[in-house]
Design a protein around this motif. Structure first.
Motif, PDB file in Angstrom:
ATOM      1  N   GLN A 184       0.827  -1.204   0.000  1.00  0.00           N
ATOM      2  CA  GLN A 184       0.000   0.000   0.000  1.00  0.00           C
ATOM      3  C   GLN A 184       0.867   1.263   0.000  1.00  0.00           C
ATOM      4  OE1 GLN A 184      -2.789  -1.698  -0.909  1.00  0.00           O
ATOM      5  NE2 GLN A 184      -3.983  -0.305   0.318  1.00  0.00           N
ATOM      6  N   TRP A 185       1.966   1.223   0.720  1.00  0.00           N
ATOM      7  CA  TRP A 185       2.852   2.397   0.740  1.00  0.00           C
ATOM      8  C   TRP A 185       3.427   2.656  -0.645  1.00  0.00           C
ATOM      9  CZ3 TRP A 185       5.806   0.232   5.592  1.00  0.00           C
ATOM     10  CH2 TRP A 185       4.980   0.349   6.714  1.00  0.00           C
TER      11      TRP A 185
ATOM     12  N   ALA B 191      -2.655   4.188   2.155  1.00  0.00           N
ATOM     13  CA  ALA B 191      -1.275   4.026   2.609  1.00  0.00           C
ATOM     14  C   ALA B 191      -1.103   4.540   4.030  1.00  0.00           C
ATOM     15  CB  ALA B 191      -0.332   4.750   1.663  1.00  0.00           C
TER      16      ALA B 191
ATOM     17  N   TYR C 297      -2.272   2.225   6.747  1.00  0.00           N
ATOM     18  CA  TYR C 297      -1.398   1.094   7.015  1.00  0.00           C
ATOM     19  C   TYR C 297      -0.098   1.478   7.709  1.00  0.00           C
ATOM     20  CZ  TYR C 297      -4.033  -2.686   4.983  1.00  0.00           C
ATOM     21  OH  TYR C 297      -4.981  -3.648   4.772  1.00  0.00           O
ATOM     22  N   VAL C 298       0.097   2.759   8.022  1.00  0.00           N
ATOM     23  CA  VAL C 298       1.308   3.152   8.743  1.00  0.00           C
ATOM     24  C   VAL C 298       1.352   2.501  10.131  1.00  0.00           C
ATOM     25  CG1 VAL C 298       2.540   5.067   9.803  1.00  0.00           C
ATOM     26  CG2 VAL C 298       1.709   5.279   7.456  1.00  0.00           C
TER      27      VAL C 298
END
Length: 316
Positions: free
Chosen positions: A80-81, A217, A220-221
């Motif tokens: 995702q990142w 993104a 999801y961190v």
């Protein structure tokens, strides 16, 4: 009717849509109507779509190689990142100019995209690439068939439903959690398609998709930090996850956009239905995941249902 891939996988640019499908039918999701294709155009388009499908499924299989080290959640976080950075760079959304009417579908799309990928990758880890992608494919197929009252579409829905029953048939080795996660991915993909319509109608070009990828993104961190702290990554695992972000997002997005300039939305919709077959073949070739002959018949039935629905539809 058909959709661009999102499925575990990719976010296509959002535009005003009039039909549904993998990315709101990938065709719906991103390109102006293609002119009637010539022979060479169709061949080039078919080659691009084949490359798109293979890149998408090879990306998922590559991600699976990192599961033993950082697990599906860690892989999805890295993926995702990477996808968020790539799509923000391409779309360059003017975030400060967004109104709440534009923001809320973008936020919902980000949640749907994030949940879809996590549930799909976890399903792949439990039941294999071919079965997981086939179950997920039922989401866009359901959206495509849900608004129809044609007998043909009703028969296609019955065939697809029977195929799902065959895929999920009780056996001593049946992983019901994996099947449930595959169906959750299908539901998220259906939501993704419908939300993509709304985002495409309210934001120009790729801004909506890029913003949704960026938000996903960010979501999801904390997940990635927690997972990677508990399961320290290796350079190889991070490389596999990053490669999945490129292969399953950037490559298919560009290939789909170029192919939709050369083929009709109907041809695109028929061709993209081979993705479950590609997933099963890639899962067998790269991951050694063999399928029972009944599973192959069920995958074929779902592919045939999608193709028949598109071929008999009166709408492009």
């Amino acid at each position: 009717m058909h959709f661009a891939y999102a499925g575990g996988r990719r976010i296509l640019p959002c535009m005003t849509l009039s039909h549904s499908g993998e990315d709101v039918s990938r065709a719906a999701a991103g390109s102006p109507a293609a002119p009637s294709p010539t022979g060479p155009d169709r061949l080039v388009g078919a080659a691009l779509m084949t490359g798109s499908g293979l890149a998408n499924q090879v990306g998922a299989a590559t991600a699976a190689l990192a599961f033993p080290v950082i697990g599906p959640a860690g892989v999805v976080a890295v993926r995702q990142w990477v996808a968020g950075v790539l799509l923000l760079a391409v779309g360059r959304p003017k975030l400060r100019a967004f109104t709440w009417r534009q923001w809320w579908p973008v936020l919902c799309l980000a949640v749907a995209f994030a949940t879809m990928n996590l549930s799909l990758y976890t399903a792949i880890d439990r039941i294999g690439l071919g079965l997981a992608v086939t179950l997920e494919f039922c989401g866009p197929l359901a959206v495509a068939l849900s608004g129809s009252r044609r007998l043909t579409d009703g028969l296609c829905a019955l065939a697809a439903g029977a195929a799902v029953v065959a895929l999920t048939r009780p056996r001593p080795s049946t992983d019901y959690a994996g099947i449930g996660l595959g169906l959750l991915a299908a539901a998220c993909w259906a939501c993704y398609i419908l939300l993509n319509r709304t985002v495409g109608a309210r934001l120009p070009g790729t801004e909506g998709s890029a913003a949704a990828a960026g938000v996903s993104a960010l979501l999801y961190v904390p997940v990635g930090i927690a997972v990677l702290a508990h399961r320290p990554p290796t350079a190889g695992a991070v490389a596999y996850a990053a490669a999945a972000g490129v292969l399953s997002s950037a490559v298919p997005m560009l290939a789909d956009l170029f192919s939709l300039r050369r083929v009709t939305a109907r041809f695109f919709g028929i061709f993209m239905s081979v993705n479950p077959v590609l997933a099963a073949l890639v899962g067998w070739g790269m991951l050694g995941q063999a399928l029972h002959w009944i599973d192959w018949l069920a995958i074929g039935a779902i592919v045939a249902a999608n193709g028949a629905s598109v071929l008999t539809s009166s709408r492009p």
